[in-house]
Design a protein around this motif. Structure first.
Motif, PDB file in Angstrom:
ATOM      1  N   ALA A 149     -14.112   5.794  -4.885  1.00  0.00           N
ATOM      2  CA  ALA A 149     -14.408   4.344  -4.473  1.00  0.00           C
ATOM      3  C   ALA A 149     -14.821   4.622  -3.188  1.00  0.00           C
ATOM      4  O   ALA A 149     -15.322   3.525  -2.431  1.00  0.00           O
ATOM      5  CB  ALA A 149     -13.408   3.623  -4.764  1.00  0.00           C
ATOM      6  N   PHE A 150     -14.594   5.627  -2.159  1.00  0.00           N
ATOM      7  CA  PHE A 150     -14.870   5.845  -0.763  1.00  0.00           C
ATOM      8  C   PHE A 150     -16.221   5.495  -0.413  1.00  0.00           C
ATOM      9  O   PHE A 150     -17.004   6.343  -1.250  1.00  0.00           O
ATOM     10  CB  PHE A 150     -14.359   7.110  -0.224  1.00  0.00           C
ATOM     11  CG  PHE A 150     -14.471   7.404   1.114  1.00  0.00           C
ATOM     12  CD1 PHE A 150     -13.740   6.404   2.156  1.00  0.00           C
ATOM     13  CD2 PHE A 150     -15.567   8.008   1.593  1.00  0.00           C
ATOM     14  CE1 PHE A 150     -14.250   6.396   3.356  1.00  0.00           C
ATOM     15  CE2 PHE A 150     -15.546   8.407   2.774  1.00  0.00           C
ATOM     16  CZ  PHE A 150     -15.243   7.549   3.754  1.00  0.00           C
ATOM     17  N   GLN A 204     -12.882  -2.069   2.697  1.00  0.00           N
ATOM     18  CA  GLN A 204     -12.813  -1.780   1.459  1.00  0.00           C
ATOM     19  C   GLN A 204     -12.015  -1.164   0.782  1.00  0.00           C
ATOM     20  O   GLN A 204     -11.738  -1.320  -0.553  1.00  0.00           O
ATOM     21  CB  GLN A 204     -14.233  -1.172   1.324  1.00  0.00           C
ATOM     22  CG  GLN A 204     -15.412  -1.725   1.978  1.00  0.00           C
ATOM     23  CD  GLN A 204     -16.972  -1.073   1.480  1.00  0.00           C
ATOM     24  OE1 GLN A 204     -16.938  -0.260   0.729  1.00  0.00           O
ATOM     25  NE2 GLN A 204     -17.936  -1.569   2.385  1.00  0.00           N
ATOM     26  N   LEU A 205     -11.471   0.070   1.520  1.00  0.00           N
ATOM     27  CA  LEU A 205     -10.278   0.929   0.702  1.00  0.00           C
ATOM     28  C   LEU A 205      -9.074   0.010   0.272  1.00  0.00           C
ATOM     29  O   LEU A 205      -8.423  -0.022  -0.588  1.00  0.00           O
ATOM     30  CB  LEU A 205      -9.979   2.003   1.692  1.00  0.00           C
ATOM     31  CG  LEU A 205     -11.099   3.373   1.707  1.00  0.00           C
ATOM     32  CD1 LEU A 205     -10.805   4.322   2.504  1.00  0.00           C
ATOM     33  CD2 LEU A 205     -10.926   3.940  -0.026  1.00  0.00           C
ATOM     34  N   HIS A 220      -1.359   8.909  -0.293  1.00  0.00           N
ATOM     35  CA  HIS A 220      -2.899   8.909  -0.734  1.00  0.00           C
ATOM     36  C   HIS A 220      -3.745   8.053   0.215  1.00  0.00           C
ATOM     37  O   HIS A 220      -4.907   8.192   0.562  1.00  0.00           O
ATOM     38  CB  HIS A 220      -3.117   8.759  -2.155  1.00  0.00           C
ATOM     39  CG  HIS A 220      -2.650   9.793  -2.847  1.00  0.00           C
ATOM     40  ND1 HIS A 220      -1.422  10.292  -3.339  1.00  0.00           N
ATOM     41  CD2 HIS A 220      -3.793  10.639  -3.703  1.00  0.00           C
ATOM     42  CE1 HIS A 220      -1.572  11.586  -3.974  1.00  0.00           C
ATOM     43  NE2 HIS A 220      -2.788  11.602  -4.338  1.00  0.00           N
ATOM     44  N   MET A 221      -3.359   6.706   0.218  1.00  0.00           N
ATOM     45  CA  MET A 221      -3.802   5.620   1.057  1.00  0.00           C
ATOM     46  C   MET A 221      -4.043   6.220   2.579  1.00  0.00           C
ATOM     47  O   MET A 221      -5.086   5.778   3.020  1.00  0.00           O
ATOM     48  CB  MET A 221      -2.991   4.440   0.679  1.00  0.00           C
ATOM     49  CG  MET A 221      -3.206   3.797  -0.365  1.00  0.00           C
ATOM     50  SD  MET A 221      -1.902   2.298  -0.536  1.00  0.00           S
ATOM     51  CE  MET A 221      -2.857   1.117   0.534  1.00  0.00           C
ATOM     52  N   ALA A 222      -2.830   6.578   3.148  1.00  0.00           N
ATOM     53  CA  ALA A 222      -3.007   7.330   4.309  1.00  0.00           C
ATOM     54  C   ALA A 222      -4.089   8.216   4.616  1.00  0.00           C
ATOM     55  O   ALA A 222      -4.943   8.040   5.623  1.00  0.00           O
ATOM     56  CB  ALA A 222      -1.592   7.543   4.924  1.00  0.00           C
ATOM     57  N   ILE A 223      -4.092   9.194   3.736  1.00  0.00           N
ATOM     58  CA  ILE A 223      -5.254  10.070   3.719  1.00  0.00           C
ATOM     59  C   ILE A 223      -6.566   9.299   3.597  1.00  0.00           C
ATOM     60  O   ILE A 223      -7.439   9.661   4.285  1.00  0.00           O
ATOM     61  CB  ILE A 223      -4.931  11.110   2.591  1.00  0.00           C
ATOM     62  CG1 ILE A 223      -3.816  12.026   2.779  1.00  0.00           C
ATOM     63  CG2 ILE A 223      -6.296  11.785   2.446  1.00  0.00           C
ATOM     64  CD1 ILE A 223      -3.211  12.921   1.969  1.00  0.00           C
ATOM     65  N   ALA A 224      -6.691   8.429   2.735  1.00  0.00           N
ATOM     66  CA  ALA A 224      -8.084   7.677   2.827  1.00  0.00           C
ATOM     67  C   ALA A 224      -8.334   7.066   3.789  1.00  0.00           C
ATOM     68  O   ALA A 224      -9.636   7.045   4.309  1.00  0.00           O
ATOM     69  CB  ALA A 224      -8.081   6.905   1.378  1.00  0.00           C
ATOM     70  N   ALA A 243     -11.413   7.852   6.133  1.00  0.00           N
ATOM     71  CA  ALA A 243     -12.432   6.634   6.538  1.00  0.00           C
ATOM     72  C   ALA A 243     -12.850   6.734   7.984  1.00  0.00           C
ATOM     73  O   ALA A 243     -13.870   6.394   8.602  1.00  0.00           O
ATOM     74  CB  ALA A 243     -11.968   5.134   5.984  1.00  0.00           C
ATOM     75  N   ARG A 244     -11.592   6.935   8.675  1.00  0.00           N
ATOM     76  CA  ARG A 244     -11.914   6.907  10.214  1.00  0.00           C
ATOM     77  C   ARG A 244     -12.745   8.068  10.719  1.00  0.00           C
ATOM     78  O   ARG A 244     -13.434   8.086  11.691  1.00  0.00           O
ATOM     79  CB  ARG A 244     -10.474   6.956  10.969  1.00  0.00           C
ATOM     80  CG  ARG A 244     -10.489   6.987  12.492  1.00  0.00           C
ATOM     81  CD  ARG A 244      -8.980   6.880  12.945  1.00  0.00           C
ATOM     82  NE  ARG A 244      -8.349   8.216  12.759  1.00  0.00           N
ATOM     83  CZ  ARG A 244      -8.733   9.059  13.773  1.00  0.00           C
ATOM     84  NH1 ARG A 244      -9.305   9.014  14.756  1.00  0.00           N
ATOM     85  NH2 ARG A 244      -7.733  10.621  13.288  1.00  0.00           N
TER      86      ARG A 244
END
Length: 557
Positions: A195-196, A204-205, A331-335, A339-340
């Motif tokens: 979804a990224f 969005q994430l 996982h969210m932190a990695i995503a 993104a950054r």
């Protein structure tokens, strides 16, 4: 006689043990055990309570209850306190004991809710293993007001076996749930990565992650609180598939439990009273009996957030839930970090693009304008000296240079954003090549709907390839092919020019423009191929995978 009693006790324990090993369904097992226990002991009625942490209990099995306890769908068995539960919760009930009278039976008799069939007393046995307690076993018979020590000892032995069975069942259920949760975690991780999109990626994430967690896991409550200065901002709260609230700010001074949860490196159980005592949270969360939280680190700015889950049962969450919650937060932190980094990469790409345009302006337009300026000064001196023919020749040179400068400037402006892309990528590339003086043959296979990111990237790759043909190929003929399948899109640009003097093993070893083309393709998860042979032309091929969720999708003609 004593020997016969001992044999009967052993037979009873054997029967109960066999029953306990016949099923992995807890309620079915307890119901069957109670039935067999009454059968082999000659007792008439009984029930089993499983007790929770906060003085809550559930009647999971019963046999032969009198009508007074069956009244209104066993209402008296589902609520209210009694002597045995009171002693169980305050720690005074250690072993099997006689209950002089049953409060529930007395209430049923007083309320005239139905016949109690002569039942007035029962024995109570705690279900436990060591210091771990699970609930109560109550059994009795009409007119029986006392149990002998031998009977209580037998009931105590049975209760120990039931306790072992309950523990085995719960461990089995926990392992099953752990396996199920981690299988769902894999699906969640793959979906979150797919979804990224990279554009406004953080918001969005966040939204996508919360939707995916709600879809893959059955936690009754889900919330995400982000650290923002001296406050926590509850970005989104979900209960099942319903969004409850978002963007609610909570001062740090009034949410110490969130601060503590954000500073840990693993999940932790949350004291429910910490939620109910915070007046800002009243009405925000639905009633829950258990909760867990895990920290989520957002990017490289040392800010922290907290991912919270809750359940409406005190035993609704276990270690498996905590481990999966912690993994989801990671996982969210990695995503978010990706993104950054992607946004940083985009910014660097924009800077590189500006630098390239600046170099092109300096190398072409600026030098032409400088030449025009110097020629104009020469014309002035020629006119002063009355050298009209020389002046006319210089003016003609100025006209040629100005046309070339205008052409180059238009080319550079077109690189910023083409005025024909809305007609289609292939059409825009054909028109651009024609403006460069090339003879372009275009062919398309399939109709495609692309996001702006993919469209602009393919446009710029094709644009750079056509510029290279115009400047270096010494050939005017170009073939452009744009083909679409269910999995990817392929852009191919070929010329029949002089090719490259030396075949390069990698585009990264070539010019700056070739490197940019390769980077653009790889940024979309695609591949870049350059094929060139001396005097046999050059082919640039870009293959971009299509994602139905983010980058584009083929459409039927």
């Amino acid at each position: 006689m004593a020997e016969d009693l001992h044999v009967q006790e052993l037979a009873t324990l054997k029967t109960i043990a066999e029953t306990l090993n016949q099923s992995n369904d807890l309620n079915y097992m307890l119901d069957a055990v109670l039935d067999r226990l009454l059968e082999v002991t000659g007792l008439s009625f009984g029930w089993i309570f499983l007790a929770g942490k906060n003085n809550e209990y559930e009647c999971v099995a019963d046999r032969n209850l009198p009508p007074g306890l069956l009244y209104k769908e066993k209402q008296l068995m589902q609520c209210g306190s009694c002597w045995c539960l009171d002693r169980y919760y305050d720690g005074r009930l250690k072993n099997a004991v006689n209950i002089l009278s049953c409060k529930r039976l007395e209430i049923a008799k007083a309320a005239k809710s139905g016949d109690t069939c002569g039942f007035t007393h029962h024995a109570t046995v705690p279900l436990r293993i060591g210091e771990r307690k699970f609930g109560l076993l109550n059994v009795g018979a009409p007119g029986k007001e006392h149990f002998t020590n031998e009977e209580l000892a037998l009931l105590q032995a049975v209760a120990f076996q039931i306790g072992i069975g309950v523990e085995r069942m719960r461990l089995h259920e926990a392992e099953q749930r752990r396996a199920e949760l981690f299988a769902r975690l894999g699906e969640f991780s793959r979906s979150l990565t797919a979804a990224f999109s990279g554009e406004d990626a953080h918001s969005q994430l966040t939204e996508r992650a919360m939707l995916l967690i709600g879809a893959h896991f059955n936690w009754p409550l889900l919330a995400l609180a982000e650290r923002s200065g001296h406050d926590f901002s509850v970005r989104m709260t979900r209960s099942g598939d319903q969004e409850l609230a978002s963007n609610i700010r909570i001062p740090i001074t009034q949410a110490e439990w969130l601060v503590q949860a954000s500073r840990t490196h693993s999940y932790q159980e949350i004291d429910i009273s910490a939620l109910s005592n915070e007046h800002e949270l009243i009405g925000l969360f639905p009633p829950i009996q258990s909760a867990m939280a895990a920290p989520v680190a957002f990017g490289g700015n040392a800010a922290y957030g907290v991912l919270l889950i809750g359940h409406n049962k005190t035993d609704g969450l276990n270690q498996a839930d905590g481990a999966v919650l912690e993994a989801i937060a990671e996982h969210m932190a990695i995503a978010f970090e990706n993104a950054r980094l992607e946004e940083n990469r985009r910014e660097l790409t924009r800077l590189e693009e500006r630098n390239r345009l600046a170099r092109d302006l300096h190398d072409s337009v600026s030098q032409m304008l400088f030449s025009i300026s110097m020629t104009a000064k020469g014309v002035e001196s020629f006119l002063e000296d009355n050298h009209l023919d020389t002046a006319k020749s210089a003016v003609k040179d100025m006209q040629v240079l100005s046309r070339e400068a205008l052409k180059e400037m238009r080319s550079l402006i077109m690189q910023l954003r083409p005025a024909g892309v809305e007609k289609g990528l292939l059409t825009a590339l054909i028109e651009y090549g024609t403006r460069l003086g090339l003879q372009v043959n275009g062919q398309a296979d399939g109709v495609l709907a692309l996001t702006r990111t993919v469209e602009e990237s393919l446009w710029r790759i094709g644009q750079e390839a056509l510029n290279n043909v115009s400047k270096h190929a010494h050939s005017k003929k170009v073939d452009i092919t744009l083909s679409v399948s269910s999995n990817d899109i392929v852009l191919s640009i070929s010329d029949s020019g002089r090719g490259m003097v030396k075949k390069r093993k990698s585009a990264k070893l070539g010019s700056y423009g070739l490197s940019i083309m390769q980077e653009r393709a790889e940024a979309l998860g695609g591949r870049f191929r350059l094929t060139s042979l001396p005097q046999k032309g050059t082919t640039v091929e870009v293959i971009i995978p299509l994602s139905s969720d983010s980058e584009g999708r083929p459409r039927e003609k």
